[in-house]
Scaffold this motif. Structure first.
Motif, PDB file in Angstrom:
ATOM      1  N   PRO A  33       0.809  -1.220   0.000  1.00 23.19           N
ATOM      2  CA  PRO A  33       0.000   0.000   0.000  1.00 23.19           C
ATOM      3  C   PRO A  33       0.843   1.271   0.000  1.00 23.19           C
ATOM      4  O   PRO A  33       1.959   1.322   0.514  1.00 23.19           O
ATOM      5  CB  PRO A  33      -0.798  -0.113   1.305  1.00 23.19           C
ATOM      6  CG  PRO A  33      -0.685  -1.539   1.725  1.00 23.19           C
ATOM      7  CD  PRO A  33       0.636  -2.004   1.219  1.00 23.19           C
ATOM      8  N   LEU A  34       0.257   2.311  -0.573  1.00 24.53           N
ATOM      9  CA  LEU A  34       0.786   3.659  -0.532  1.00 24.53           C
ATOM     10  C   LEU A  34      -0.284   4.561   0.092  1.00 24.53           C
ATOM     11  O   LEU A  34      -1.470   4.231   0.076  1.00 24.53           O
ATOM     12  CB  LEU A  34       1.113   4.162  -1.940  1.00 24.53           C
ATOM     13  CG  LEU A  34       2.073   3.297  -2.767  1.00 24.53           C
ATOM     14  CD1 LEU A  34       2.128   3.815  -4.200  1.00 24.53           C
ATOM     15  CD2 LEU A  34       3.456   3.296  -2.130  1.00 24.53           C
ATOM     16  N   THR A  35       0.133   5.707   0.599  1.00 23.08           N
ATOM     17  CA  THR A  35      -0.809   6.591   1.261  1.00 23.08           C
ATOM     18  C   THR A  35      -0.817   7.954   0.592  1.00 23.08           C
ATOM     19  O   THR A  35       0.134   8.325  -0.105  1.00 23.08           O
ATOM     20  CB  THR A  35      -0.459   6.732   2.755  1.00 23.08           C
ATOM     21  OG1 THR A  35      -1.483   7.456   3.415  1.00 23.08           O
ATOM     22  CG2 THR A  35       0.868   7.447   2.941  1.00 23.08           C
ATOM     23  N   ASP A  36      -1.898   8.686   0.741  1.00 18.24           N
ATOM     24  CA  ASP A  36      -1.933  10.096   0.364  1.00 18.24           C
ATOM     25  C   ASP A  36      -2.474  10.882   1.544  1.00 18.24           C
ATOM     26  O   ASP A  36      -2.535  10.355   2.673  1.00 18.24           O
ATOM     27  CB  ASP A  36      -2.736  10.326  -0.918  1.00 18.24           C
ATOM     28  CG  ASP A  36      -4.216   9.957  -0.799  1.00 18.24           C
ATOM     29  OD1 ASP A  36      -4.725   9.854   0.334  1.00 18.24           O
ATOM     30  OD2 ASP A  36      -4.866   9.787  -1.841  1.00 18.24           O
ATOM     31  N   SER A  37      -2.873  12.124   1.335  1.00 16.54           N
ATOM     32  CA  SER A  37      -3.300  12.974   2.456  1.00 16.54           C
ATOM     33  C   SER A  37      -4.539  12.439   3.151  1.00 16.54           C
ATOM     34  O   SER A  37      -4.830  12.828   4.288  1.00 16.54           O
ATOM     35  CB  SER A  37      -3.559  14.402   1.961  1.00 16.54           C
ATOM     36  OG  SER A  37      -4.587  14.409   0.972  1.00 16.54           O
ATOM     37  N   GLN A  38      -5.277  11.543   2.487  1.00 15.90           N
ATOM     38  CA  GLN A  38      -6.486  10.966   3.073  1.00 15.90           C
ATOM     39  C   GLN A  38      -6.287   9.500   3.473  1.00 15.90           C
ATOM     40  O   GLN A  38      -7.257   8.794   3.731  1.00 15.90           O
ATOM     41  CB  GLN A  38      -7.646  11.093   2.092  1.00 15.90           C
ATOM     42  CG  GLN A  38      -7.967  12.534   1.725  1.00 15.90           C
ATOM     43  CD  GLN A  38      -9.142  12.641   0.789  1.00 15.90           C
ATOM     44  OE1 GLN A  38     -10.278  12.315   1.154  1.00 15.90           O
ATOM     45  NE2 GLN A  38      -8.889  13.084  -0.431  1.00 15.90           N
TER      46      GLN A  38
END
Length: 282
Positions: A109-114
């Motif tokens: 997994p990768l993440t963003d601001s949400q």
């Protein structure tokens, strides 16, 4: 005289339940390996703004006898497999994998601001295709057609979708098992969406807000299995988002063990032997 619509009505509600998979990834899961949602087997929802809930991802693991479809709303997933595929999907993108006789892959997994929010569906392959060649495809958000109505939007990932007014779109994924069709619907507060819906299997998974299907309510985290009919009527008083799943049942026996889905127990035992002796991907 114009005939009245024959609405698809709710035959059963399935509540998702918390689970963990991979390296401790927190998910909400619906699984039906008894054929109730044939050709669909499982739906996982990954959603958290806490990296500890998902950052371990899904280290290398095998699959045989099914397809997966991963769809991302926020964050991303990086896929690598023994066939040499390596790619990343992000918000609005999807990955489709036809495991056939065998594939070993990882999903990180990768993440963003949400944070991370996405889904993975498992579709059962018919017996004739379970030992076929594995295949893989990324689908980018700009490849997915949209049906934009006054207070609703339908995004087609795969299969054909038509409004009752005759507007038709086809998703880019053309080889989903069981003539599968998958779409993402967004309905504004006070909006409605009316679709032609003749597929034998039809289910709606609500993941945001509250949805009314032919007047009956479905809450976030619930999947509605629908009965027969030819028209799907969705509405929401406060706004809602959902996944639509349609297909044709295989009506074949299902044998399931971990990442393997075959027709009979002896085929599961063979998959385990193949994986252990190194011939799984040969």
């Amino acid at each position: 005289m114009v005939a009245s619509p024959n609405f698809r009505r709710i035959e059963g509600l399935i509540q998702s339940h918390p689970s963990q998979d991979g390296d401790g990834v927190h998910i909400q899961r619906i699984h039906r390996f008894d054929g109730e949602l044939d050709p669909f087997l499982m739906l996982d929802e990954l959603g958290s703004d806490r990296p500890d809930d998902y950052i371990g991802g899904f280290p290398p693991h095998p699959h045989r006898g099914m397809q997966t479809l991963t769809y991302i709303l926020h964050g991303g997933i990086t896929h690598e497999d023994h066939l040499g595929h390596s790619s990343t999907i992000q918000a609005g993108d999807a990955q489709w994998m036809h495991t056939g006789r065998g594939i070993v892959h990882s999903e990180m997994p990768l993440t963003d601001s949400q944070g991370l929010h996405g889904f993975q569906l498992w579709l059962n392959l018919p017996a004739r295709d379970k030992m076929s060649e594995p295949r893989y495809r990324d689908v980018r958000s700009d490849e997915m057609p949209r049906l934009e109505l006054q207070q609703a939007v339908l995004i087609a990932l795969g299969g054909s979708w038509s409004s009752v007014a005759g507007e038709r779109i086809c998703g880019p994924l053309e080889h989903l098992a069981g003539e599968g069709a998958i779409a993402h619907a967004l309905i504004e507060a006070g909006g409605e969406l009316m679709l032609e819906a003749g597929s034998e299997t039809l289910a709606v998974y609500v993941f945001e807000g509250n949805l009314q299907i032919a007047g009956e309510s479905v809450a976030a985290g619930q999947l509605a299995r629908l009965g027969s009919g030819d028209t799907l009527a969705l509405a929401s008083r406060e706004g809602a988002q959902c996944l639509l799943l349609a297909g044709t049942p295989h009506r074949e026996p299902i044998a399931h063990y971990g990442p393997f889905v075959m027709n009979h127990t002896h085929e599961i035992e063979q998959a385990l032997r193949d994986y252990r002796n190194g011939s799984f991907t040969g």
